[in-house]
Scaffold this active site. Structure first.
Site, mmCIF file in Angstrom:
data_model
loop_
_atom_site.group_PDB
_atom_site.id
_atom_site.type_symbol
_atom_site.label_atom_id
_atom_site.label_comp_id
_atom_site.label_asym_id
_atom_site.label_seq_id
_atom_site.Cartn_x
_atom_site.Cartn_y
_atom_site.Cartn_z
ATOM 1 C CG HIS A 1 4.413 1.395 4.656
ATOM 2 N ND1 HIS A 1 4.029 2.531 4.118
ATOM 3 C CD2 HIS A 1 5.216 0.704 3.531
ATOM 4 C CE1 HIS A 1 4.586 2.505 2.753
ATOM 5 N NE2 HIS A 1 5.308 1.516 2.674
ATOM 6 C CG HIS B 1 9.877 -0.101 2.818
ATOM 7 N ND1 HIS B 1 10.241 0.775 1.812
ATOM 8 C CD2 HIS B 1 8.476 -0.193 2.512
ATOM 9 C CE1 HIS B 1 9.548 1.267 1.122
ATOM 10 N NE2 HIS B 1 8.444 0.702 1.550
ATOM 11 C CD GLU B 2 6.491 -3.226 3.382
ATOM 12 O OE1 GLU B 2 5.728 -2.743 3.389
ATOM 13 O OE2 GLU B 2 7.154 -3.429 2.114
ATOM 14 C CB CYS C 1 7.237 3.094 -1.579
ATOM 15 S SG CYS C 1 5.931 2.544 -0.496
HETATM 16 ZN ZN ZN Z 1 6.173 0.969 0.959
#
Ligand code: ZN
Length: 177
Positions: free
Chosen positions: A147, A143-144, A101
């Protein structure tokens, strides 16, 4: 072309906030943010970046898979802005794969994710898109997406034993595949 934006790091409370919906995709500031995120992710050798990582707490991210020094085996795709994304369906199969990341430099982790997902998002032209992603691109999306809810990949590790430094990752994982 977009401007390079500073990427905030783990510890900044913005990374832990739930991001807000983008109401007007055609807003100049949102369009500029997309351009800036695209420039920033390319320069950082990332394969994705979410708006909260540049301290803009909006539900918007870029998926930009391509082979680069940080991810030599990534598939090539056109960098795509995904606004107000949703995961509509997911595979029962879960696969573990390596992630890093841009907000957590120096650490890699083996993260369990859905192997395939069906998603919906608004593109930068305001058009609703429905797509299916598998494997690495599905991993980037998840993953995004995390966030946007204040979640980072470290939260998803099954064990701290699945965490290695970037240096060991380069030595042991990249050079052995
Ligand atoms: Zn990330």
């Amino acid at each position: 072309m977009g401007e390079l934006l500073p990427i905030i790091q783990l510890g900044d409370p913005i990374l832990r906030q739930k991001a807000t919906l983008v109401e007007n995709v055609s807003d100049e500031r949102i369009q500029k943010l997309i351009d800036d995120l695209m420039a920033t992710v390319a320069q950082a050798n990332g394969v994705g970046i979410a708006a909260p990582q540049v301290a803009q707490s909006y539900r918007l991210f870029i998926v930009a898979s391509r082979p680069n020094p940080r991810y030599p085996n990534a598939p090539e795709m056109e960098p795509t802005a995904m606004i107000n994304p949703k995961i509509i369906a997911s595979s029962t199969e879960i696969v573990k794969g390596w992630e890093g990341c841009l907000s957590i430099p120096g650490i890699r982790g083996l993260v369990p994710r859905f192997q395939a997902i069906e998603v919906e998002y608004t593109d930068r032209n305001g058009k609703l898109q429905k797509q299916e992603f598998t494997d690495f691109v599905a991993r980037i999306f998840q993953h995004e997406y995390d966030h946007l809810d204040g979640i980072v990949f470290l939260d998803k590790l099954e064990s701290t034993l699945d965490m290695v430094t970037e240096q060991e990752y380069q030595k042991r994982v990249i050079n052995n595949t």
